[in-house]
Design an enzyme around this catalytic site. Structure first.
Site, PDB file in Angstrom:
ATOM      1  N   LYS A 185     -16.407  -3.406   9.138  1.00 59.69           N
ATOM      2  CA  LYS A 185     -16.178  -4.353   7.733  1.00 59.69           C
ATOM      3  C   LYS A 185     -17.607  -5.131   7.604  1.00 59.69           C
ATOM      4  CE  LYS A 185     -12.860  -5.702   4.874  1.00 59.69           C
ATOM      5  NZ  LYS A 185     -11.713  -5.377   4.511  1.00 59.69           N
ATOM      6  N   ASP A 245     -13.940  -4.470  -1.233  1.00 55.00           N
ATOM      7  CA  ASP A 245     -12.989  -5.474  -0.709  1.00 55.00           C
ATOM      8  C   ASP A 245     -13.197  -6.462  -1.761  1.00 55.00           C
ATOM      9  OD1 ASP A 245     -11.184  -6.104   1.876  1.00 55.00           O
ATOM     10  OD2 ASP A 245     -12.467  -7.814   1.279  1.00 55.00           O
TER      11      ASP A 245
HETATM   12  N1  NAI Z   1      -9.473  -3.212  -2.139  1.00 55.21           N
HETATM   13  C1  NAI Z   1      -8.765  -2.854  -1.194  1.00 55.21           C
HETATM   14  O1  NAI Z   1      -8.733  -1.311  -1.128  1.00 55.21           O
HETATM   15  C2  NAI Z   1      -8.143  -3.320   0.147  1.00 55.21           C
HETATM   16  C3  NAI Z   1      -8.104  -4.790  -0.139  1.00 55.21           C
HETATM   17  N2  NAI Z   1      -7.270  -5.441   0.936  1.00 55.21           N
HETATM   18  C4  NAI Z   1      -7.390  -6.580   0.895  1.00 55.21           C
HETATM   19  O2  NAI Z   1      -6.468  -7.071  -0.365  1.00 55.21           O
HETATM   20  C5  NAI Z   1      -7.055  -8.686  -0.852  1.00 55.21           C
HETATM   21  C6  NAI Z   1      -7.394  -8.572  -1.998  1.00 55.21           C
HETATM   22  O3  NAI Z   1      -8.549  -7.704  -2.099  1.00 55.21           O
HETATM   23  P1  NAI Z   1      -8.746  -7.100  -3.741  1.00 55.21           P
HETATM   24  O4  NAI Z   1      -7.871  -6.906  -4.355  1.00 55.21           O
HETATM   25  O5  NAI Z   1      -9.739  -5.795  -3.358  1.00 55.21           O
HETATM   26  O6  NAI Z   1      -9.799  -8.247  -4.212  1.00 55.21           O
HETATM   27  P2  NAI Z   1     -10.258  -8.410  -5.502  1.00 55.21           P
HETATM   28  O7  NAI Z   1     -11.654  -9.066  -5.469  1.00 55.21           O
HETATM   29  O8  NAI Z   1     -10.268  -7.399  -6.646  1.00 55.21           O
HETATM   30  O9  NAI Z   1      -9.277  -9.573  -5.858  1.00 55.21           O
HETATM   31  C7  NAI Z   1      -9.035 -10.594  -4.971  1.00 55.21           C
HETATM   32  C8  NAI Z   1      -7.943 -11.448  -5.651  1.00 55.21           C
HETATM   33  O10 NAI Z   1      -7.653 -12.538  -4.816  1.00 55.21           O
HETATM   34  C9  NAI Z   1      -7.988 -13.843  -5.442  1.00 55.21           C
HETATM   35  N3  NAI Z   1      -8.558 -14.796  -4.465  1.00 55.21           N
HETATM   36  C10 NAI Z   1      -9.573 -14.788  -3.941  1.00 55.21           C
HETATM   37  N4  NAI Z   1      -9.791 -15.661  -2.834  1.00 55.21           N
HETATM   38  C11 NAI Z   1      -8.667 -16.490  -3.361  1.00 55.21           C
HETATM   39  C12 NAI Z   1      -8.335 -17.830  -2.759  1.00 55.21           C
HETATM   40  N5  NAI Z   1      -9.195 -18.532  -1.986  1.00 55.21           N
HETATM   41  N6  NAI Z   1      -7.279 -18.358  -3.185  1.00 55.21           N
HETATM   42  C13 NAI Z   1      -6.211 -17.494  -4.312  1.00 55.21           C
HETATM   43  N7  NAI Z   1      -6.625 -16.404  -4.632  1.00 55.21           N
HETATM   44  C14 NAI Z   1      -7.883 -16.016  -4.138  1.00 55.21           C
HETATM   45  C15 NAI Z   1      -8.925 -13.484  -6.565  1.00 55.21           C
HETATM   46  O11 NAI Z   1      -8.803 -14.470  -7.484  1.00 55.21           O
HETATM   47  C16 NAI Z   1      -8.321 -12.101  -6.828  1.00 55.21           C
HETATM   48  O12 NAI Z   1      -7.320 -12.116  -7.683  1.00 55.21           O
HETATM   49  C17 NAI Z   1      -8.016  -9.133   0.353  1.00 55.21           C
HETATM   50  O13 NAI Z   1      -7.266  -9.593   1.502  1.00 55.21           O
HETATM   51  C18 NAI Z   1      -8.404  -7.673   0.783  1.00 55.21           C
HETATM   52  O14 NAI Z   1      -9.113  -7.874   2.012  1.00 55.21           O
HETATM   53  C19 NAI Z   1      -6.736  -4.690   1.744  1.00 55.21           C
HETATM   54  C20 NAI Z   1      -6.899  -3.304   2.096  1.00 55.21           C
HETATM   55  C21 NAI Z   1      -7.530  -2.524   0.991  1.00 55.21           C
HETATM   56  O1  AKG Z   2     -11.121   1.902   1.822  1.00 49.29           O
HETATM   57  C1  AKG Z   2     -11.804   1.312   2.875  1.00 49.29           C
HETATM   58  O2  AKG Z   2     -12.757   1.819   3.533  1.00 49.29           O
HETATM   59  C2  AKG Z   2     -11.859  -0.108   2.974  1.00 49.29           C
HETATM   60  C3  AKG Z   2     -10.521  -0.598   2.845  1.00 49.29           C
HETATM   61  C4  AKG Z   2     -10.571  -2.178   3.545  1.00 49.29           C
HETATM   62  O3  AKG Z   2     -11.300  -2.762   3.327  1.00 49.29           O
HETATM   63  C5  AKG Z   2      -9.312  -2.645   4.142  1.00 49.29           C
HETATM   64  O4  AKG Z   2      -8.160  -1.704   4.489  1.00 49.29           O
HETATM   65  O5  AKG Z   2      -9.198  -3.730   4.331  1.00 49.29           O
END
Ligand code: NAI
Ligand code: AKG
Length: 447
Positions: free
Chosen positions: A126, A166
Site C-alpha cells: 500500500k 484508493d
Molecule cells: N477503490 C478501490 O478499488 C478500493 C477501495 N477500498 C476502500 O474503500 C474506501 C473508499 O475508497 P474509494 O471509494 O476508492 O475512494 P474515493 O476517494 O473514491 O472516495 C472516498 C469516499 O470517502 C469519503 N471520505 C473520505 N474521508 C472521509 C471522512 N473522514 N469522513 C467521511 N467520509 C469520508 C469521501 O468523501 C468519498 O466519498 C476506502 O476505505 C478504501 O481504502 C477498498 C478496496 C478497493
Molecule cells: O486494486 C488494487 O491493487 C488495490 C485495491 C486496494 O487498494 C484495496 O483493496 O484496498
C-alpha cells in the site's frame, strides 16, 4: 484473551509505537489466527505472524512540486511493501491529508490477507501521500502525480510491485502516474492497475469493489434464504466504492436511501435511482464537489450536515467511505433498527467495538478484507490481461469477479462456521487469508 495473544500484541505494540490503526488491524488478526496456529502444529513456532507484521520494506520519500501560484510545495510519499510470499506487492495508493505510516501499514497488512483470499498471485502493499487533492486544479494534480511517481518508479515494476487507486486516487491520477512511469522507464508495462481502457485497463475495474461488496452481501443473505429484493440499504461515502455498491444494490432490487462524504449525508426516502446516481457521479467525478449538491437537484431529499448515515433505519448497511467511520453506538443503533447485514466496502470502517456489537447480535457481518476484495481481484485480472496482451469483455470479467467473490464467501464459511451454524466472517477471512501466505512462507524458507 489468552496469554500468548497478549504477549504477541504487547511485543508488536512496543516495536510500533504511535501506530493505532496498524495495531487495531494486527489485534483483530491475532485474536483469530493465534488460536488457529496453536491448534495446527505445522504453523507453530515458525514465527509466521511475527514475520507477517513486519513489512519487508518501507519506503518514505519527499515529494516536491510547484503549485499554480508558483509556490514550492512539499509532501511526504510512502510505499509499504508488506509481503511478497505469494506474488508481487499489490495494493492501492491513497492521497489524503490524514495519510501516515500507521494508516498505510494497517492497509498493507490487511491487503496481504485480502489478496491471499482472492486466490490470485498477489502479495500485499500500500502507498500514498499526505497530499490533499481537494481544491487542486487539474494541472496541480498532474504535477503532483508526476513528482510522486518520479521517486516511486525506482521501487515498483510489473513483476515487483503494482500499485492502483484508493481514496483520492482514481482513473485520472492513475493515468498521470502511468504516463510518468512510461516516460521515465521507456517501457509500456502493466505497472499500475485501474488504467484507462485505451492503455491497458480492464473493463469492470472501476465497478469491481462496489459490485464485489454487493455480490458478497448477496451470498451472505443467501445463507438465510434472503436477497436484496425489497431491502432498504444505507451506504456511506460517495466515491468509487460507494457509487458502484449503490448501482449494484439497486440493480438487485434494493433501495439505497443514503450516501455521504466528510461534510454529512443525504437521505432520499424514494431511493437513489440510476438517474440520481448519475448525478452523484457528476458531482463527485466531474465537478469534484460536495454531496450536499444532490438536494439542489432533488429537493425531496434532505442533507444532514456533519453526521453519518447509521441513524437511518435499514436492512443492509454498506460502509464505503473510510476507516473507523462506524462506532459502537452507531452499531447498536443499526442493530436496534433491524439491520440484518453489514458488508464493509471500505477498509476497516467498523471500530472493534462496533464489530463486537454486530457479532454479539449474530447478524451477518463481513470485514472489508473479504467483502471489498473484488477491486484488487479485478486488478489481478487486469494484470493477467496485460501479460496476455488481451482484453476480456465486461461480461467475462464480471463473471470471473462473481466467481471470486463466491469463493471468498465459501472460504469464510469453511474457516468461520461454528457448531451452531453461525458464520464468523472475521475469523473465516483471517484464517483463510493466513493459510495461503503461511504455506508459501514455509516453503520459501527463512527469508
Ligand atoms: N477503490 C478501490 O478499488 C478500493 C477501495 N477500498 C476502500 O474503500 C474506501 C473508499 O475508497 P474509494 O471509494 O476508492 O475512494 P474515493 O476517494 O473514491 O472516495 C472516498 C469516499 O470517502 C469519503 N471520505 C473520505 N474521508 C472521509 C471522512 N473522514 N469522513 C467521511 N467520509 C469520508 C469521501 O468523501 C468519498 O466519498 C476506502 O476505505 C478504501 O481504502 C477498498 C478496496 C478497493
Ligand atoms: O486494486 C488494487 O491493487 C488495490 C485495491 C486496494 O487498494 C484495496 O483493496 O484496498
Amino acid at each position: 484473551m489468552s496469554q500468548s495473544i497478549n504477549n504477541f500484541i504487547e511485543a508488536v505494540a512496543k516495536r510500533n509505537p504511535n501506530e493505532p490503526e496498524f495495531m487495531q488491524a494486527v489485534k483483530e488478526v491475532a485474536e483469530t489466527v493465534i488460536p488457529f496456529i496453536e491448534e495446527n502444529k505445522k504453523y507453530e513456532g515458525k514465527m509466521l505472524l511475527e514475520r507477517m507484521v513486519e513489512p519487508e520494506r518501507v519506503i518514505m520519500f519527499r515529494v516536491t512540486w510547484i503549485d499554480d501560484a508558483g509556490k514550492t510545495q512539499v509532501n511526504r510519499g510512502y510505499r509499504i511493501q508488506m509481503n511478497s510470499a505469494i506474488g508481487p506487492y499489490k495494493g492501492g495508493i491513497r492521497f489524503h491529508p490524514s495519510v501516515n505510516l500507521s494508516i498505510l501499514k494497517f492497509l498493507a497488512f490487511e491487503q496481504t490477507f485480502k489478496n491471499s483470499l482472492t486466490t490470485l498471485p498477489m502479495g500485499g502493499g500500500k502507498g500514498g501521500a499526505d497530499f490533499d487533492p481537494k481544491g487542486k486544479s487539474d494541472i496541480e494534480i498532474m504535477k503532483f502525480c508526476q513528482a510522486f511517481m518520479t521517486e516511486l518508479s525506482k521501487h515498483i515494476g510489473a513483476d515487483t510491485d503494482v500499485p492502483a487507486g484508493d481514496i483520492g486516487v482514481g482513473g485520472r491520477e492513475v493515468g498521470y502516474m502511468f504516463g510518468q512511469y512510461k516516460r521515465l522507464r521507456n517501457e509500456f508495462t502493466g505497472v499500475l492497475t485501474g488504467k484507462g481502457i485505451s492503455f491497458g485497463g480492464s473493463l469492470i475495474r472501476p465497478e469491481a469493489t462496489g459490485y464485489g461488496d454487493v455480490y458478497f452481501a448477496q451470498s451472505m443473505l443467501a445463507t438465510k434464504g434472503d436477497s436484496f429484493a425489497g431491502k432498504t440499504v444505507v451506504v456511506s461515502g460517495s466515491g468509487n466504492v460507494a457509487q458502484y455498491a449503490t448501482e449494484k444494490a439497486t440493480q438487485l432490487g434494493g433501495k439505497v436511501v443514503t450516501m455521504s462524504d466528510s461534510s454529512g449525508y443525504i437521505y432520499d426516502a424514494d431511493g437513489i435511482t440510476a438517474e440520481k446516481l448519475a448525478y452523484v457521479m457528476e458531482i463527485k467525478n466531474v465537478n469534484y464537489g460536495r454531496i450536499s449538491d444532490y438536494v439542489t437537484k432533488y429537493p425531496n431529499a434532505t442533507f444532514v450536515e456533519g453526521k453519518r448515515p447509521w441513524e437511518v433505519k435499514c436492512d443492509v448497511a454498506l460502509p464505503c467511505a473510510t476507516q473507523n467511520e462506524l462506532n459502537e453506538d452507531e452499531a447498536k443503533t443499526l442493530v436496534a433498527n433491524g439491520c440484518i447485514c453489514v458488508a464493509e466496502g471500505a477498509n476497516m470502517p467498523s471500530t472493534p467495538e462496533a464489530m463486537h456489537v454486530f457479532q454479539n447480535a449474530k447478524i451477518l457481518f463481513a470485514p472489508g478484507k473479504a467483502s471489498n476484495a473484488g477491486g484488487v481481484a479485478t486488478s489481478g485480472l487486469e494484470m493477467s490481461q496485460n501479460s496476455l496482451r488481451l482484453s476480456w469483455t465486461s461480461e467475462e470479467v464480471d463473471e470471473r469477479l462473481k466467481g471470486i467473490m463466491a469463493n471468498i464467501h465459501a472460504a469464510c464459511v469453511k474457516y468461520g462456521s461454528d457448531t451452531n451454524g453461525y458464520i464468523d466472517y472475521v475469523k473465516g477471512a483471517n484464517i483463510a487469508g493466513f493459510v495461503k501466505v503461511a504455506d508459501a512462507m514455509l516453503a520459501q524458507g527463512i527469508v
